[in-house]
Scaffold this motif. Structure first.
Motif, PDB file in Angstrom:
ATOM      1  N   ARG A   7      -8.951 -22.466   7.941  1.00  0.00           N
ATOM      2  CA  ARG A   7      -9.663 -23.313   8.892  1.00  0.00           C
ATOM      3  C   ARG A   7      -8.832 -24.512   9.343  1.00  0.00           C
ATOM      4  NH1 ARG A   7     -15.657 -23.946   6.083  1.00  0.00           N
ATOM      5  NH2 ARG A   7     -16.027 -21.717   5.703  1.00  0.00           N
ATOM      6  N   LEU A   8      -8.003 -24.989   8.438  1.00  0.00           N
ATOM      7  CA  LEU A   8      -7.243 -26.203   8.735  1.00  0.00           C
ATOM      8  C   LEU A   8      -5.934 -25.889   9.449  1.00  0.00           C
ATOM      9  CD1 LEU A   8      -7.675 -28.080   5.325  1.00  0.00           C
ATOM     10  CD2 LEU A   8      -8.952 -28.474   7.446  1.00  0.00           C
ATOM     11  N   ASP A  12      -4.535 -31.113  11.575  1.00  0.00           N
ATOM     12  CA  ASP A  12      -5.765 -31.588  10.916  1.00  0.00           C
ATOM     13  C   ASP A  12      -5.424 -32.344   9.643  1.00  0.00           C
ATOM     14  OD1 ASP A  12      -7.335 -30.394  12.862  1.00  0.00           O
ATOM     15  OD2 ASP A  12      -7.442 -28.495  11.758  1.00  0.00           O
ATOM     16  N   LEU A  16      -6.887 -36.110   9.163  1.00  0.00           N
ATOM     17  CA  LEU A  16      -8.085 -36.301   8.335  1.00  0.00           C
ATOM     18  C   LEU A  16      -7.825 -37.406   7.306  1.00  0.00           C
ATOM     19  CD1 LEU A  16      -9.110 -32.566   7.795  1.00  0.00           C
ATOM     20  CD2 LEU A  16     -10.297 -34.286   9.191  1.00  0.00           C
ATOM     21  N   GLY A  20     -13.386 -37.533   1.488  1.00  0.00           N
ATOM     22  CA  GLY A  20     -14.223 -36.338   1.404  1.00  0.00           C
ATOM     23  C   GLY A  20     -13.397 -35.111   1.079  1.00  0.00           C
ATOM     24  N   ARG A  21     -14.085 -33.920   1.100  1.00  0.00           N
ATOM     25  CA  ARG A  21     -13.396 -32.643   0.879  1.00  0.00           C
ATOM     26  C   ARG A  21     -13.515 -31.814   2.155  1.00  0.00           C
ATOM     27  NH1 ARG A  21     -16.003 -32.358  -4.348  1.00  0.00           N
ATOM     28  NH2 ARG A  21     -17.552 -30.980  -3.356  1.00  0.00           N
ATOM     29  N   TYR A  22     -12.398 -31.224   2.570  1.00  0.00           N
ATOM     30  CA  TYR A  22     -12.365 -30.454   3.803  1.00  0.00           C
ATOM     31  C   TYR A  22     -11.910 -29.036   3.479  1.00  0.00           C
ATOM     32  CZ  TYR A  22     -12.538 -35.162   5.748  1.00  0.00           C
ATOM     33  OH  TYR A  22     -12.905 -36.444   6.039  1.00  0.00           O
ATOM     34  N   ASP A  24     -10.557 -25.223   3.627  1.00  0.00           N
ATOM     35  CA  ASP A  24      -9.636 -24.380   4.389  1.00  0.00           C
ATOM     36  C   ASP A  24     -10.040 -22.918   4.248  1.00  0.00           C
ATOM     37  OD1 ASP A  24      -7.066 -23.904   5.850  1.00  0.00           O
ATOM     38  OD2 ASP A  24      -6.597 -22.832   3.988  1.00  0.00           O
ATOM     39  N   TYR A  29      -9.323 -26.647  -0.740  1.00  0.00           N
ATOM     40  CA  TYR A  29      -9.863 -27.824  -0.073  1.00  0.00           C
ATOM     41  C   TYR A  29      -8.779 -28.895   0.035  1.00  0.00           C
ATOM     42  CZ  TYR A  29     -14.689 -26.179  -0.639  1.00  0.00           C
ATOM     43  OH  TYR A  29     -15.859 -25.465  -0.569  1.00  0.00           O
ATOM     44  N   LYS A  31      -8.513 -32.726  -0.190  1.00  0.00           N
ATOM     45  CA  LYS A  31      -9.307 -33.820  -0.738  1.00  0.00           C
ATOM     46  C   LYS A  31      -8.685 -35.147  -0.316  1.00  0.00           C
ATOM     47  CE  LYS A  31     -10.846 -35.871  -5.106  1.00  0.00           C
ATOM     48  NZ  LYS A  31     -10.788 -35.775  -6.590  1.00  0.00           N
ATOM     49  N   GLN A  38      -4.204 -38.079  -0.075  1.00  0.00           N
ATOM     50  CA  GLN A  38      -4.547 -36.689   0.215  1.00  0.00           C
ATOM     51  C   GLN A  38      -3.962 -35.753  -0.839  1.00  0.00           C
ATOM     52  OE1 GLN A  38      -2.807 -36.687   4.206  1.00  0.00           O
ATOM     53  NE2 GLN A  38      -4.861 -36.205   5.015  1.00  0.00           N
TER      54      GLN A  38
END
Length: 408
Positions: A7-8, A12, A16, A20-22, A24, A29, A31, A38
């Motif tokens: 996804r990332l 990105d 970012l 938070g947690r994003y 992929d 993730y 973080k 990061q």
């Protein structure tokens, strides 16, 4: 349809910055911490505990997005193979630390464990010698072994030969081995589960001690025979007989009697206080010093610090000396000095209306609830004094029918 993987994008990752947690995808993730740092984490469900856990894969400045995805795929492969990612990794790091540290033998850990417990043992306690003796006698062949090499099979080899015949000794030995290995584990000299632990381990391999051992209570004098027994004790003029009489009158342990000091007796307040370091339970015991008991103590000759001084290297009269006299006085019974505590208990329960808590406290036993703290000190002593006075009267009152025959 939204993408579930990858996804990332690299852009990105750079943009970012909100905490938070994003995701992929595939458990990976990005973080972002509250400080803006990061890092990559692999998030998964632990199959043993059922909890979600996070495994760090490194900071973004060192691990690129493609590399993070590769590490996440490796984690997925290991999970499918049954590897516990975090716990196994921690164990491996611990093993590496142990390999680089100075190895300790089981015998060295025994010495360190005993030293760590010594401060909690009462002065003059035999605990140190007992620990050293039992471990050396039954597990001596393990002393030169590295402690981390001790296994369940080693523990069983020590315990099994005596588990059925010396169950109490074997049970204490198991507890001591467990304590030694627990000490080593706390010092990072042992990894994994304790091979001597009982619950969930050895309880599946050995019979429960209470099912094996035959409980042998101390032989007791029947409480109905106490008058004739007491007459024989009083008729003998010796330190041993006087110590025996004091033990019977107070229902205390003979070790607490032979070690008594004159400074423990407060004749003004009418209390004999046995200090905590001389009682089995580690709690001070107060005994009302009144009536016949006070008269008996005051008749004991004062020849030094102790009521019953010993001879040679022994500062006090030995418990064996008292037992020897007892066996001469009551040869028809295989009674022990401790058995008089049982006689007292049986008499109080069967022949009196004194409450159970008072009886237990009179013998220095612990009370399960908060009654002891709730009672006022004076009330406690008054109840125990009444109980002891009834006991003395019983021991001095001839029975209604013949009991023991008289002996010269």
């Amino acid at each position: 349809m939204a993408r579930l993987y990858h996804r990332l994008k690299a852009t990105d990752v750079r943009s970012l910055t909100a905490p938070g947690r994003y995701p992929d995808g595939d458990g990976l993730y990005l973080k972002v911490s509250p400080t803006g740092a990061q890092s990559w984490v692999f998030r998964f469900r632990d199959r043993v505990t059922g909890r979600d856990r996070n495994k760090g894969l490194g900071p973004v400045r060192l691990v690129t997005l493609p590399r993070a995805r590769e590490l996440a795929r490796q984690c997925q492969t290991e999970l499918r193979a049954g590897v516990r990612l975090i716990d196994d990794e921690r164990a491996e790091r611990a093993r590496a630390r142990m390999a680089g540290a100075t190895r300790l033998t089981f015998g060295e850990c025994v010495a360190e464990t005993i030293a760590s417990k010594a401060a909690g043992w009462k002065a003059g306690s035999k605990s140190e010698g007992q620990w050293q003796s039992t471990l050396q006698t039954y597990a001596g062949h393990l002393f030169e072994r590295p402690v981390e090499s001790v296994t369940t099979d080693d523990v069983l080899a020590v315990l099994k030969p005596i588990w059925d015949t010396k169950t109490e000794t074997a049970s204490r030995l198991r507890e001591r081995i467990e304590a030694v290995i627990a000490w080593a584990k706390a010092r990072e000299r042992f990894t994994g589960e304790n091979p001597a632990r009982w619950r969930g381990h050895l309880d599946s391999l050995l019979a429960k001690p209470s099912k094996v051992k035959v409980v042998r209570n101390h032989p007791a004098m029947p409480w109905q025979q106490m008058f004739t027994c007491m007459q024989r004790v009083k008729a003998r003029d010796s330190d041993a007989s006087r110590a025996l009489q004091l033990a019977i009158m107070t229902a205390t342990r003979i070790s607490e009697v032979v070690g008594s000091r004159w400074k423990e007796f407060n004749f003004e307040e009418g209390i004999w206080t046995i200090p905590a370091d001389r009682t089995k339970k580690g709690r001070a015991l107060e005994i009302p010093l009144v009536g016949p008991l006070r008269n008996h103590v005051e008749r004991i000759p004062r020849t030094g610090e102790f009521l019953f001084p010993g001879h040679g290297k022994h500062p006090t009269l030995s418990t064996e000396a008292v037992l020897k006299v007892l066996r001469k006085l009551v040869p028809e019974y295989e009674v022990t000095t401790h058995g008089f505590r049982s006689a007292f208990r049986d008499w109080a329960s069967e022949a009196t209306s004194h409450d159970d808590k008072t009886i237990k406290m009179a013998q220095g036993h612990a009370i399960a609830d908060k009654t002891e703290k709730a009672y006022r000190r004076g009330t406690l002593l008054a109840k125990r004094e009444a109980l002891l006075r009834d006991w003395w009267e019983h021991c001095d009152t001839p029975p209604s029918r013949p009991t023991l025959k008289s002996v010269a």
